[in-house]
Design an enzyme around this catalytic site. Structure first.
Site, PDB file in Angstrom:
ATOM      1  N   CYS A   1      -0.939   5.943   9.439  1.00  0.00           N
ATOM      2  CA  CYS A   1      -1.319   4.648   8.841  1.00  0.00           C
ATOM      3  C   CYS A   1      -2.478   4.920   7.894  1.00  0.00           C
ATOM      4  O   CYS A   1      -2.498   5.932   7.206  1.00  0.00           O
ATOM      5  CB  CYS A   1      -1.668   3.628   9.917  1.00  0.00           C
ATOM      6  SG  CYS A   1      -3.035   4.117  10.990  1.00  0.00           S
TER       7      CYS A   1
ATOM      8  N   ARG B   1       0.837  -1.203   0.000  1.00  0.00           N
ATOM      9  CA  ARG B   1       0.000   0.000   0.000  1.00  0.00           C
ATOM     10  C   ARG B   1       0.872   1.253   0.000  1.00  0.00           C
ATOM     11  O   ARG B   1       0.562   2.247  -0.673  1.00  0.00           O
ATOM     12  CB  ARG B   1      -0.935   0.005   1.211  1.00  0.00           C
ATOM     13  CG  ARG B   1      -2.068  -0.995   1.086  1.00  0.00           C
ATOM     14  CD  ARG B   1      -2.781  -1.209   2.409  1.00  0.00           C
ATOM     15  NE  ARG B   1      -3.443   0.001   2.896  1.00  0.00           N
ATOM     16  CZ  ARG B   1      -4.009   0.107   4.101  1.00  0.00           C
ATOM     17  NH1 ARG B   1      -3.992  -0.923   4.943  1.00  0.00           N
ATOM     18  NH2 ARG B   1      -4.595   1.228   4.470  1.00  0.00           N
TER      19      ARG B   1
END
Length: 299
Positions: free
Chosen positions: A250, A187
């Site tokens: 995050c 990601r």
């Protein structure tokens, strides 16, 4: 009094068992389990079926700012204090938080207590799986109601220095801060999509430390020395953090708190700040730059 005064960031199942057996313990236990929608699990229902004795359920979604379109933004001081009091917790209590995925959402709950000024809080190392591996008692009947506490028993004061706003991120990075991103490498690089309808990739100048790399195979936290090696290697700085401004981020502000917990376990004086909006906010703003070589790191 059974409880140690300087509580470490993590406590063992054996330590918690001892505290719960003490006649006059002021230890309060919270199950802060939370799951991504893709996991198709119901944290509250699981809590109602099995829990550490005396535990109350801390709802991560309910304990967030409902005026924000972003997931899991910090609630107000008053809302947090009221919620904590409804769980039978006062400012004089020692709070131990666990979840059912070893160390995952419990770290977010731990960070919330810390950022609202409550220092007497720790995460159960390895979570509920570690507790059950020890064959310690598990409650399976209906949860007991929390002990009533008077209104005003818990004081929440936001330590704003530990929370970073989006417009401050690049300024702090250019001033030498280290931003650690807890998402998976795929990601971060943009080779895999985000679970939300936003591009993948990462904030320029940020560093990837997937939160899973801070954990052992059994879901407990790695040793302080292993964590120090991990962070120094990721930062490319053998002396990390030596007074550095450290920010954690995050996808939505949950697993970043696992990095905050690991940093505190590795460096007890560490005080990392959380970019609460995290990638969900950053990638949603068209003006913000996105780095990453993968096909998903495109607007």
């Amino acid at each position: 009094r059974a409880v140690m005064r300087r509580l470490p960031a993590l406590v063992s199942s054996s330590w918690l068992r001892e505290q719960l057996q003490a006649a006059r313990s002021n230890v309060r236990v919270l199950d802060a389990s939370w799951y991504l929608p893709s996991m198709e699990r119901d944290a509250r229902r699981e809590f109602e079926h099995s829990r550490i004795p005396s535990a109350q359920f801390f709802d991560l979604d309910a304990n967030s700012d409902h005026t924000s379109t972003l997931p899991h933004m910090l609630p107000t001081e008053d809302a947090f204090a009221r919620s904590v009091e409804s769980l039978g917790i006062t400012s004089n209590d020692t709070v131990i938080v666990y979840d059912k995925l070893n160390i995952f959402s419990s770290a977010r709950c731990w960070f919330m207590f810390r950022v609202f000024g409550h220092r007497d809080v720790a995460v159960l190392d390895g979570g509920f799986p570690a507790w059950t591996r020890h064959r310690f008692p598990v409650e399976t009947d209906s949860p007991s109601p929390p002990p009533p506490v008077p209104s005003g028993s818990f004081t929440a004061r936001l330590e704003s220095a530990q929370v970073v706003k989006m417009h401050d991120v690049m300024d702090r990075l250019h001033a030498g801060a280290t931003l650690l991103d807890a998402r998976s490498r795929a990601r971060f690089e943009g080779t895999a999509p985000e679970p939300r309808p936003i591009p993948a990739g990462h904030i320029p100048l940020s560093t990837n430390v997937p939160f899973t790399e801070t954990l052992e195979q059994d879901g407990t936290m790695k040793s302080p020395q292993q964590l120090q090696d991990l962070f120094a290697r990721a930062a490319g700085d053998a002396g990390f953090p030596h007074g550095k401004d450290v920010i954690v981020s995050c996808g939505s502000g949950v697993t970043a708190c696992v990095l905050a917990l690991a940093l505190e376990a590795a460096y007890p004086r560490a005080a990392p700040a959380l970019y609460d909006g995290s990638w969900s906010e950053w990638a949603d703003q068209p003006a913000n730059p996105i780095h990453g070589n993968g096909p998903y790191a495109k607007r």
